[in-house]
Design an enzyme around this catalytic site. Structure first.
Site, PDB file in Angstrom:
ATOM      1  CE1 TYR A  38       0.684   1.820   4.393  1.00  9.64           C
ATOM      2  CE2 TYR A  38       0.620  -0.567   4.426  1.00  9.64           C
ATOM      3  CZ  TYR A  38       1.359   0.605   4.939  1.00  9.64           C
ATOM      4  OH  TYR A  38       1.715   1.003   6.115  1.00  9.64           O
ATOM      5  CG  PHE A  83       0.107   8.823   5.915  1.00 11.49           C
ATOM      6  CD1 PHE A  83       0.147   7.619   6.470  1.00 11.49           C
ATOM      7  CD2 PHE A  83      -1.109   9.249   4.853  1.00 11.49           C
ATOM      8  CE1 PHE A  83      -0.991   6.912   6.082  1.00 11.49           C
ATOM      9  CE2 PHE A  83      -1.950   8.569   4.892  1.00 11.49           C
ATOM     10  CZ  PHE A  83      -2.133   7.172   5.481  1.00 11.49           C
ATOM     11  CE1 TYR A  90      -3.635   4.676  13.446  1.00 13.00           C
ATOM     12  CE2 TYR A  90      -3.948   5.383  11.068  1.00 13.00           C
ATOM     13  CZ  TYR A  90      -3.478   4.646  12.029  1.00 13.00           C
ATOM     14  OH  TYR A  90      -2.570   3.578  11.785  1.00 13.00           O
ATOM     15  CG  PHE A 135      -4.579   3.586   3.021  1.00 12.42           C
ATOM     16  CD1 PHE A 135      -3.534   3.108   3.274  1.00 12.42           C
ATOM     17  CD2 PHE A 135      -5.634   4.139   3.817  1.00 12.42           C
ATOM     18  CE1 PHE A 135      -3.181   3.506   4.800  1.00 12.42           C
ATOM     19  CE2 PHE A 135      -5.383   4.490   5.227  1.00 12.42           C
ATOM     20  CZ  PHE A 135      -4.073   4.098   5.523  1.00 12.42           C
TER      21      PHE A 135
END
Length: 568
Positions: A57, A67, A113, A130
């Site tokens: 990914y 990130f 998150y 993603f």
């Protein structure tokens, strides 16, 4: 490969940036958003809750900033799905994916998150994107999966535990990545099955296969290389796929197998140890690969059997055969060429298959086999040594191949028995025959034309078959004589020969006199020979000093000689 991966990453990022810029929803996401950017043509299995997956990914914020990336770490992300080992949105996004499928997934903060974020990497309330590529999926309950895509027409035997097999394979990961191939090494993989010499999945997957069968064997990592992989080409927790073709199969306890027997109706004798056999053969491996043929050399293979002149399996397989018989002899490697093989033609540990045709066989102790086919009712006179005989014959090999026949020439074959004018076996076969009698002779090569044969006519070491008929015979002279008198010898024999009364007999006088005696029926020359050569020999024996004439002192009758000579 690394360059290709870098290009892929750049493409992933560019796609994600475009996706983020052009497709951002105007309102916050309530649930994950999935776009399937690539779906494989075949999907044997889709991810379910509880499955274990391996995937790559790239993680990107909506503004295109990356990130996280599994590519950058050089290893896939491996995890159980639906067991809260992932953020909730990824747990949901992976369900239903197929191996090699690619998805672009948007996950809202409450399924990622949330308000806490993740340290310095992911700020609070972040939407995460993603780009996911699924590489592997399996379940702890999985066993070996077998897909047979080619089954041979005949299968006399299947792989069992403790069998020794030879097979080719291509080994790939579930996404199709090749990690190994026996084909590239140009050598089969050879091993025992079911006794722990292989990974457990292959041990199971090979059972029940037939020679020539092709199957795909898929196994979970628990039956492959487990959590750690092989340390090189196979990652940890990887499912394995083997595309296998079975080439050979035997068991160390195997003996030879004799099949496809075609035995002639007439079989008066079967081969035994010590016989010399001539046979043709085609030799192949168990998968049908040809390696040798006597037919291609246009010459039989000739050997003693039961005495170690050929491989042990052939030594055994040629015992008990009939002339003209055809049989298939299957020989395991421990009775053939063993673990080493013979180089380029016969691999190590190969089972051999010989299709054999028995042309003839004999034993060095054999004599001429004589069968009387017809004998006249009145037979008061039989042939013996020295007789001049006239006969017809048809000659052939044991397989029926014609060699020669007097009938083709329209005349008999004429010989003097005992004069070495024919092979010894024919001499034997013509003895004690009556005129009009017919016989069938089988002559072994040591009484025929031996190991060399006759070029372009009779093969070396060939057994001969003659059908003969005695047409006529002329009685020969007693042994040691080339001329005999039919009446008492004249006491004035020398004077009668010496026509010019010069006390010596010239060659012409001697010849004229002997021929006159024969013509008058007073004497007889040995039949079947050139009369003039006999007479020349007689003259030479009387001409003691070799001066070309016979004197009274030199002239002697046969009865006066201490040793036997071809003379008067």
């Amino acid at each position: 490969m690394k360059m290709v991966q870098c290009v892929h990453r750049m493409l992933y990022l560019s796609v994600l940036v475009a996706f983020a810029a052009c497709n951002a929803p105007p309102v916050p996401l309530d649930d994950i958003f999935i776009e399937k950017t690539f779906v494989p043509d075949q999907c044997v299995r889709a991810v379910k809750v509880g499955d274990y997956v391996r995937y790559h990914y790239n993680g990107i914020f909506p503004d295109g900033k990356k990130f996280d990336s599994s590519y950058d770490r050089g290893s896939t992300y491996n995890v159980f799905v639906g067991r809260k080992q992932l953020i909730e949105g990824m747990d949901k996004a992976l369900v239903g994916m197929c191996v090699n499928e690619r998805r672009l997934v948007k996950i809202p903060p409450h399924l990622a998150y949330g308000k806490q974020g993740y340290g310095d990497i992911i700020p609070p309330d972040s939407i995460l994107h993603f780009d996911v590529l699924l590489l592997d999926v399996w379940n702890p309950e999985d066993g070996v999966q077998i897909n047979t895509y080619h089954t041979p027409a005949t299968c006399s035997r299947k792989v069992e535990v403790s069998d020794y097999v030879r097979y080719h394979y291509n080994g790939t990961l579930l996404d199709g990545t090749l990690f190994d191939s026996s084909h590239t090494r140009m050598r089969t993989y050879d091993t025992y099955v079911g006794i722990g010499w292989l990974i457990a999945g292959m041990d199971q997957g090979l059972l029940g296969m037939c020679v020539g069968e092709r199957r795909i064997i898929t196994m979970p990592p628990s039956l492959g290389y487990g959590e750690n992989g092989d340390g090189s080409d196979i990652p940890g927790q990887a499912s394995l796929v083997f595309d296998v073709v079975l080439l050979d199969l035997h068991n160390p306890r195997d003996g030879i197998a004799v099949t496809n027997q075609n035995v002639p109706a007439s079989c008066t004798r079967k081969s035994v140890s010590g016989d010399f056999v001539r046979y043709h053969y085609n030799g192949s491996l168990l998968d049908g690969t040809f390696f040798d043929s006597s037919y291609s050399r246009n010459r039989t293979y000739d050997t003693y059997v039961g005495q170690g002149y050929v491989i042990a399996g052939m030594d055994e397989g040629l015992i008990g055969v009939c002339v003209g018989e055809r049989r298939t002899i299957t020989i395991p490697p421990h009775l053939a060429y063993g673990e080493e093989g013979t180089g380029s033609k016969i691999p190590g540990s190969a089972v051999l298959v010989f299709d054999v045709h028995i042309i003839d066989f004999h034993n060095p102790s054999d004599s001429t086999d004589i069968t009387v086919i017809y004998k006249p009712a009145g037979c008061d006179k039989q042939t013996k040594k020295g007789d001049f005989v006239k006969y017809h014959y048809n000659a052939s090999l044991m397989d029926g191949t014609s060699i020669d026949s007097t009938h083709n020439y329209g005349k008999t074959y004429n010989i003097v028995l005992g004069a070495n004018q024919v092979v010894p076996g024919m001499e034997d076969g013509l003895m004690e025959m009556c005129v009009g009698e017919k016989r069938h002779l089988v002559i072994p090569p040591h009484l025929g034309y031996g190991e060399r044969g006759v070029t372009d006519e009779v093969p070396g070491s060939a057994v001969l078959v003659f059908d003969i008929e005695l047409v006529d015979m002329e009685e020969g002279l007693p042994e040691g004589y080339m001329f005999i008198w039919n009446q008492d010898v004249s006491p004035d024999l020398f004077e009668e020969m010496d026509k010019d009364n010069n006390q010596v007999v010239e060659p012409s006088e001697f010849t004229d006199y002997i021929m006159q005696q024969v013509n008058d029926g007073k004497g007889r020359l040995a039949p079947g020979f050139d009369p003039y050569r006999i007479i020349d020999n007689m003259f030479s024996n009387q001409d003691r000093n070799g001066d070309g004439k016979i004197t009274v002192a030199e002239f002697k009758l046969k009865a006066d000689e201490a040793a036997a000579h071809d003379e008067l």
